[in-house]
Design a protein around this motif. Structure first.
Motif, short mmCIF file in Angstrom:
data_model
loop_
_atom_site.label_atom_id
_atom_site.label_comp_id
_atom_site.label_asym_id
_atom_site.label_seq_id
_atom_site.Cartn_x
_atom_site.Cartn_y
_atom_site.Cartn_z
N ILE A 3 -15.98 2.88 -2.17
CA ILE A 3 -14.74 2.65 -1.42
C ILE A 3 -13.55 3.27 -2.14
O ILE A 3 -13.37 3.09 -3.35
CB ILE A 3 -14.50 1.15 -1.21
N ASP A 4 -12.73 3.99 -1.39
CA ASP A 4 -11.50 4.59 -1.92
C ASP A 4 -10.42 3.51 -1.96
O ASP A 4 -9.71 3.28 -0.98
CB ASP A 4 -11.06 5.77 -1.05
N ARG A 5 -10.29 2.86 -3.11
CA ARG A 5 -9.34 1.74 -3.25
C ARG A 5 -7.89 2.20 -3.31
O ARG A 5 -6.98 1.38 -3.22
CB ARG A 5 -9.65 0.97 -4.54
N LYS A 6 -7.66 3.50 -3.44
CA LYS A 6 -6.29 4.01 -3.58
C LYS A 6 -5.81 4.71 -2.32
O LYS A 6 -4.79 5.42 -2.34
CB LYS A 6 -6.21 4.93 -4.79
N ASN A 7 -6.50 4.49 -1.23
CA ASN A 7 -6.06 5.04 0.06
C ASN A 7 -4.71 4.44 0.43
O ASN A 7 -4.55 3.21 0.48
CB ASN A 7 -7.11 4.72 1.12
N THR A 8 -3.73 5.29 0.70
CA THR A 8 -2.39 4.82 1.06
C THR A 8 -1.97 5.30 2.45
O THR A 8 -0.78 5.39 2.76
CB THR A 8 -1.35 5.28 0.03
N VAL A 62 0.87 -1.17 0.00
CA VAL A 62 0.00 0.00 0.00
C VAL A 62 0.91 1.22 0.00
O VAL A 62 1.61 1.47 0.98
CB VAL A 62 -0.93 0.02 1.22
N GLY A 63 0.92 1.94 -1.09
CA GLY A 63 1.89 3.02 -1.22
C GLY A 63 3.28 2.42 -1.32
O GLY A 63 3.55 1.58 -2.17
N ASP A 64 4.16 2.82 -0.41
CA ASP A 64 5.54 2.33 -0.43
C ASP A 64 5.82 1.29 0.65
O ASP A 64 6.97 0.90 0.84
CB ASP A 64 6.51 3.51 -0.24
#
Length: 365
Positions: A291-296, A257-259
């Motif tokens: 749903i915010d699937r790109k939440n990091t 998720v993210g980095d």
């Protein structure tokens, strides 16, 4: 301790609290979420069909509700989200459990159990992370990103020691064995959420749109949460996607998720949902969540499902409306949410979302 899944209908009959507790215990140790108020005079029967992901939570909620309402019988059959919506729209059930909210095409249909001209509304009651669960001897702490998960499940990554998997798992011993993919065979809200996550986070690899039926011809298929769990446990070098509550006995991959690589977390899933907006263009009192699937955010788990109870805005049978209102309002209560969290590993609704559900439930007629 988590309850077992089961394919037969739930039929927890109106009885004393001791009988209810014994029934729940037989299903795997459920503890009813009870309150101290005196038993009500509500009576009647409700039939629900739907999400197998909700199965454990429904067992717990039904036991708790019937302790306070011993003249009420609630049956819940975890046939799957698609079957639940179809049955509810046709009037074959009084409510549906679904891991996907009603589609526009479904909202255009005639809801047979609802008053003429009225529709169903989506009421979020269950939040759970979706696990990417696997059965590979000696492999622990597997790390995967969205592109690699997409490659595995579309069949383009075929062996466990593929360079794309190896690059994410430095130092891990990866077998050269073929990967056995296990996916849902039925119309599944879990599949909808899983494919939605991949379509948004790995669009160059996962070239299919989000779907409630698995879109690729790869691997083995099994019905329901318990079906994919059993199939994965019985197949060496296999992998599946599954509601976390059904993943006992399987290893769970970390998700990039993210980095960072995050471990599965109900709290991380709940935080993603809390920060996600309601879907637009929905009927009044409908609480479908986009749903915010790109939440990091730190600890986030955007591979999450929100599961709904779908009920009529207005029932053709007023007695059914009273029972549904009482039951769903109970399900959204803190006591019921905490009980489901204990038994199913789900994330309790936030106070804000629980309040919105209660407000919507109050409008049911």
């Amino acid at each position: 301790m988590k309850l077992k899944r089961f394919g037969a209908p739930l039929a927890i009959l109106a009885a004393a609290a001791i009988s209810l507790t014994a029934c729940a215990s037989n299903e795997g140790g459920s503890t009813a979420a009870t309150t101290s108020k005196a038993p009500s005079n509500l009576s009647g029967t409700l039939n629900g069909i739907g999400s197998s992901a909700q199965g454990t939570a429904q067992t717990t909620w039904i036991a708790g509700f019937q302790t306070d309402n011993p003249k009420v019988t609630i049956n819940y059959d975890p046939q799957g989200s698609g079957a639940g919506r179809t049955s509810f729209i046709s009037g074959a059930s009084d409510f549906a459990g679904s891991d996907a909210y009603l589609k526009d095409a479904e909202l255009a249909m005639d809801f047979k159990g609802c008053a003429a001209g009225t529709k169903g509304i989506d009421l979020p009651v269950y939040i759970s992370p979706i696990a990417v669960a696997y059965n590979v001897a000696g492999l622990t702490d597997l790390k995967l990103d969205a592109d690699t998960i997409a490659g595995i499940f579309n069949g383009s990554i075929k062996t466990w020691n593929d360079p794309k998997i190896a690059a994410l798992n430095s130092g891990a011993t990866l077998p050269s064995a073929p990967i056995t993919v296990v996916h849902r065979s039925d119309d599944s809200g879990t599949t909808q959420n899983f494919t939605d996550y991949l379509a948004q986070n790995a669009p160059t690899v996962w070239t299919k749109p989000a779907s409630q039926t698995f879109p690729y011809q790869v691997g083995d298929a099994a019905k329901g949460t318990s079906g994919v769990a059993d199939a994965t446990k019985n197949a060496k070098n296999s992998i599946t996607y599954i509601d976390e509550s059904g993943s006992a006995g399987l290893s769970i991959a970390q998700l990039k998720v993210g980095d960072t690589f995050n471990k599965i977390s109900a709290a991380g899933a709940a935080d993603v949902v809390a920060k996600s907006p309601l879907a637009t263009g929905r009927p009044a009192n409908d609480l479908a969540i986009k749903i915010d699937r790109k939440n990091t955010d730190k600890g986030a788990w955007p591979l999450v499902l929100v599961s709904y109870i779908i009920a009529c805005q207005q029932y053709s049978d007023a007695a059914k409306a009273s029972l549904v209102k009482a039951y769903v309002d109970y399900v959204a209560s803190d006591a019921a949410q905490q009980a489901a969290a204990q038994q199913a590993g789900s994330a309790p609704l936030s106070k804000d979302l629980a309040s919105k559900v209660s407000t919507s439930v109050a409008t049911i007629k």
